[in-house]
Design a protein around this motif. Structure first.
Motif, PDB file in Angstrom:
ATOM      1  N   ALA A 217     107.006 159.276 -10.495  1.00 35.59           N
ATOM      2  CA  ALA A 217     107.431 158.006  -9.898  1.00 35.59           C
ATOM      3  C   ALA A 217     108.637 158.217  -8.990  1.00 35.59           C
ATOM      4  CB  ALA A 217     107.755 157.000 -10.995  1.00 35.59           C
ATOM      5  N   LEU A 218     109.589 159.036  -9.427  1.00 35.39           N
ATOM      6  CA  LEU A 218     110.766 159.334  -8.612  1.00 35.39           C
ATOM      7  C   LEU A 218     110.367 160.056  -7.325  1.00 35.39           C
ATOM      8  CD1 LEU A 218     113.253 160.596 -11.375  1.00 35.39           C
ATOM      9  CD2 LEU A 218     113.334 158.413 -10.171  1.00 35.39           C
ATOM     10  N   LYS A 219     109.401 160.925  -7.452  1.00 35.26           N
ATOM     11  CA  LYS A 219     108.951 161.724  -6.307  1.00 35.26           C
ATOM     12  C   LYS A 219     108.426 160.843  -5.182  1.00 35.26           C
ATOM     13  CE  LYS A 219     105.415 165.207  -5.184  1.00 35.26           C
ATOM     14  NZ  LYS A 219     104.315 166.045  -5.740  1.00 35.26           N
ATOM     15  N   PHE A 220     107.711 159.765  -5.538  1.00 40.25           N
ATOM     16  CA  PHE A 220     107.077 158.927  -4.526  1.00 40.25           C
ATOM     17  C   PHE A 220     107.782 157.585  -4.311  1.00 40.25           C
ATOM     18  CE2 PHE A 220     103.669 161.793  -5.970  1.00 40.25           C
ATOM     19  CZ  PHE A 220     103.364 162.374  -4.738  1.00 40.25           C
ATOM     20  N   THR A 221     109.060 157.538  -4.674  1.00 37.56           N
ATOM     21  CA  THR A 221     109.862 156.343  -4.444  1.00 37.56           C
ATOM     22  C   THR A 221     110.979 156.678  -3.472  1.00 37.56           C
ATOM     23  OG1 THR A 221     109.374 155.466  -6.650  1.00 37.56           O
ATOM     24  CG2 THR A 221     111.307 154.580  -5.525  1.00 37.56           C
ATOM     25  N   GLU A 222     111.189 155.795  -2.506  1.00 38.12           N
ATOM     26  CA  GLU A 222     112.237 156.014  -1.508  1.00 38.12           C
ATOM     27  C   GLU A 222     113.617 155.829  -2.124  1.00 38.12           C
ATOM     28  OE1 GLU A 222     111.731 157.048   1.451  1.00 38.12           O
ATOM     29  OE2 GLU A 222     109.716 156.444   2.093  1.00 38.12           O
ATOM     30  N   ALA A 223     114.631 156.393  -1.461  1.00 40.17           N
ATOM     31  CA  ALA A 223     116.013 156.229  -1.888  1.00 40.17           C
ATOM     32  C   ALA A 223     116.346 154.743  -1.992  1.00 40.17           C
ATOM     33  CB  ALA A 223     116.947 156.914  -0.894  1.00 40.17           C
ATOM     34  N   GLY A 224     117.048 154.385  -3.063  1.00 33.56           N
ATOM     35  CA  GLY A 224     117.390 152.985  -3.283  1.00 33.56           C
ATOM     36  C   GLY A 224     116.337 152.217  -4.053  1.00 33.56           C
ATOM     37  N   GLY A 225     115.253 152.901  -4.441  1.00 35.11           N
ATOM     38  CA  GLY A 225     114.157 152.255  -5.162  1.00 35.11           C
ATOM     39  C   GLY A 225     114.434 152.105  -6.648  1.00 35.11           C
ATOM     40  N   HIS A 226     113.393 151.724  -7.377  1.00 38.37           N
ATOM     41  CA  HIS A 226     113.560 151.451  -8.809  1.00 38.37           C
ATOM     42  C   HIS A 226     112.331 151.907  -9.585  1.00 38.37           C
ATOM     43  CE1 HIS A 226     115.076 149.468 -12.386  1.00 38.37           C
ATOM     44  NE2 HIS A 226     113.905 148.878 -12.547  1.00 38.37           N
ATOM     45  N   VAL A 227     112.571 152.458 -10.756  1.00 37.01           N
ATOM     46  CA  VAL A 227     111.501 152.882 -11.674  1.00 37.01           C
ATOM     47  C   VAL A 227     111.784 152.251 -13.031  1.00 37.01           C
ATOM     48  CG1 VAL A 227     110.432 154.828 -12.876  1.00 37.01           C
ATOM     49  CG2 VAL A 227     111.093 155.065 -10.479  1.00 37.01           C
ATOM     50  N   GLU A 228     110.753 151.723 -13.665  1.00 31.97           N
ATOM     51  CA  GLU A 228     110.931 151.080 -14.970  1.00 31.97           C
ATOM     52  C   GLU A 228     109.911 151.600 -15.977  1.00 31.97           C
ATOM     53  OE1 GLU A 228     111.228 146.613 -17.000  1.00 31.97           O
ATOM     54  OE2 GLU A 228     110.449 146.842 -14.956  1.00 31.97           O
ATOM     55  N   VAL A 229     110.388 151.892 -17.178  1.00 24.18           N
ATOM     56  CA  VAL A 229     109.515 152.303 -18.282  1.00 24.18           C
ATOM     57  C   VAL A 229     109.439 151.135 -19.258  1.00 24.18           C
ATOM     58  CG1 VAL A 229     109.114 153.951 -20.146  1.00 24.18           C
ATOM     59  CG2 VAL A 229     110.208 154.716 -18.024  1.00 24.18           C
ATOM     60  N   LYS A 230     108.219 150.719 -19.590  1.00 28.12           N
ATOM     61  CA  LYS A 230     108.030 149.590 -20.503  1.00 28.12           C
ATOM     62  C   LYS A 230     107.090 149.988 -21.635  1.00 28.12           C
ATOM     63  CE  LYS A 230     106.511 146.842 -17.213  1.00 28.12           C
ATOM     64  NZ  LYS A 230     106.063 145.620 -16.493  1.00 28.12           N
ATOM     65  N   ALA A 231     107.274 149.373 -22.787  1.00 26.41           N
ATOM     66  CA  ALA A 231     106.401 149.605 -23.940  1.00 26.41           C
ATOM     67  C   ALA A 231     106.114 148.267 -24.601  1.00 26.41           C
ATOM     68  CB  ALA A 231     107.059 150.558 -24.934  1.00 26.41           C
ATOM     69  N   ASN A 232     104.826 147.957 -24.750  1.00 25.69           N
ATOM     70  CA  ASN A 232     104.420 146.690 -25.361  1.00 25.69           C
ATOM     71  C   ASN A 232     103.510 146.949 -26.546  1.00 25.69           C
ATOM     72  OD1 ASN A 232     105.630 144.803 -23.380  1.00 25.69           O
ATOM     73  ND2 ASN A 232     104.213 145.798 -21.965  1.00 25.69           N
ATOM     74  N   LEU A 233     103.790 146.270 -27.641  1.00 25.94           N
ATOM     75  CA  LEU A 233     102.994 146.427 -28.848  1.00 25.94           C
ATOM     76  C   LEU A 233     101.794 145.490 -28.805  1.00 25.94           C
ATOM     77  CD1 LEU A 233     102.792 147.778 -31.634  1.00 25.94           C
ATOM     78  CD2 LEU A 233     104.145 145.881 -32.545  1.00 25.94           C
ATOM     79  N   GLY A 234     100.588 146.063 -28.956  1.00 31.78           N
ATOM     80  CA  GLY A 234      99.365 145.279 -28.960  1.00 31.78           C
ATOM     81  C   GLY A 234      98.672 145.360 -30.301  1.00 31.78           C
ATOM     82  N   ALA A 235      97.498 144.767 -30.382  1.00 31.52           N
ATOM     83  CA  ALA A 235      96.757 144.741 -31.641  1.00 31.52           C
ATOM     84  C   ALA A 235      96.307 146.138 -32.064  1.00 31.52           C
ATOM     85  CB  ALA A 235      95.549 143.819 -31.497  1.00 31.52           C
ATOM     86  N   ASP A 236      96.014 147.004 -31.087  1.00 35.84           N
ATOM     87  CA  ASP A 236      95.473 148.322 -31.406  1.00 35.84           C
ATOM     88  C   ASP A 236      96.475 149.453 -31.243  1.00 35.84           C
ATOM     89  OD1 ASP A 236      92.908 147.261 -31.938  1.00 35.84           O
ATOM     90  OD2 ASP A 236      92.465 147.218 -29.796  1.00 35.84           O
ATOM     91  N   GLY A 237      97.706 149.116 -30.883  1.00 38.70           N
ATOM     92  CA  GLY A 237      98.697 150.162 -30.690  1.00 38.70           C
ATOM     93  C   GLY A 237      99.717 149.778 -29.642  1.00 38.70           C
ATOM     94  N   VAL A 238     100.278 150.784 -28.972  1.00 32.91           N
ATOM     95  CA  VAL A 238     101.335 150.566 -27.983  1.00 32.91           C
ATOM     96  C   VAL A 238     100.836 150.922 -26.593  1.00 32.91           C
ATOM     97  CG1 VAL A 238     103.647 151.292 -27.252  1.00 32.91           C
ATOM     98  CG2 VAL A 238     103.143 151.016 -29.684  1.00 32.91           C
ATOM     99  N   ILE A 239     101.150 150.073 -25.613  1.00 30.88           N
ATOM    100  CA  ILE A 239     100.831 150.336 -24.218  1.00 30.88           C
ATOM    101  C   ILE A 239     102.125 150.678 -23.498  1.00 30.88           C
ATOM    102  CG2 ILE A 239      99.872 149.448 -22.068  1.00 30.88           C
ATOM    103  CD1 ILE A 239      97.824 149.751 -24.301  1.00 30.88           C
ATOM    104  N   VAL A 240     102.191 151.869 -22.921  1.00 26.91           N
ATOM    105  CA  VAL A 240     103.372 152.325 -22.194  1.00 26.91           C
ATOM    106  C   VAL A 240     103.066 152.291 -20.698  1.00 26.91           C
ATOM    107  CG1 VAL A 240     104.987 154.232 -21.810  1.00 26.91           C
ATOM    108  CG2 VAL A 240     104.052 153.827 -24.095  1.00 26.91           C
ATOM    109  N   SER A 241     104.017 151.761 -19.921  1.00 30.30           N
ATOM    110  CA  SER A 241     103.835 151.681 -18.474  1.00 30.30           C
ATOM    111  C   SER A 241     105.044 152.267 -17.757  1.00 30.30           C
ATOM    112  CB  SER A 241     103.662 150.226 -18.022  1.00 30.30           C
ATOM    113  OG  SER A 241     102.562 149.621 -18.658  1.00 30.30           O
TER     114      SER A 241
END
Length: 204
Positions: A107-131
């Protein structure tokens, strides 16, 4: 290196520094490629230890963040990771770190200077979804469709000319599937990308 060795007494300091920079970049790229190839080969041969345990996802994020923070700072890109109020995942620590490290670095590689990257984790019925979400340059649908295809492996230069090995995403796919999960990407050219993967819960 051969040019430098043969002409070390004739080159001025600027010429020497330029050629040393080329050598350093080449060696760094070769090292990363070798590490990725060896890790992928071990995963394919089942010799890579798989030891899932219950771990705090936030703690893993903090460790990965500490490793890649210098890269983000060099490009003036901000990174958001889950707070201390985090989810628990059932995963192999080393494999999870490798997946997160690869996805955030990508994500850092393909983001321009001044950009933003976010890591998220959500708990669902069958497990965890990481984005891993970025507001970078994104990609066309046909490119996104081939990212996890071994027969169509390729590497694209980043926004600052960074080189990749083209193997990191394949390694992520193998490690996620080892956990019984799936990995995917959603991207729009010019608007950024979201790489997501699932980690089934312990019972699954």
């Amino acid at each position: 290196l051969e040019l430098l060795r043969s002409n070390i007494h004739r080159y001025d300091i600027d010429k020497i520094e330029k050629q040393l920079s080329i050598i350093h970049k080449s060696a760094d790229h070769t090292y990363k490629l070798l590490v990725d190839i060896l890790s992928w080969a071990r995963a394919q041969s089942s010799s890579f230890p798989f030891e899932p345990v219950l771990i705090d996802f936030c703690a893993v994020c903090n460790e990965v963040y500490a490793e890649i923070k210098p890269v983000a700072m060099a490009k003036n890109i901000s990174i958001s990771i889950p707070s201390s109020d985090c989810v628990t995942v059932f995963a192999d620590v080393n494999m999870l770190k490798s997946v997160l490290r690869n996805l955030v670095t990508n994500a850092l590689k393909f983001t321009e200077a001044g950009g933003h990257v976010e890591v998220k984790a959500n708990l669902g019925a069958d497990g965890v979804i990481v984005s891993v979400v970025d507001n970078g340059i994104g990609m066309e649908p046909e490119v996104a469709a081939d990212l996890f295809d071994l027969t169509k492996k390729f590497s694209t230069k980043g926004t600052a000319g960074e080189h990749g090995t083209g193997i990191g995403l394949l390694l992520c796919k193998d490690f996620v599937e080892k956990h019984g999960g799936q990995i995917w990407v959603k991207s729009t050219a010019g608007l950024g990308s979201t790489f997501g993967f699932s980690l089934p819960n312990r019972n699954n």
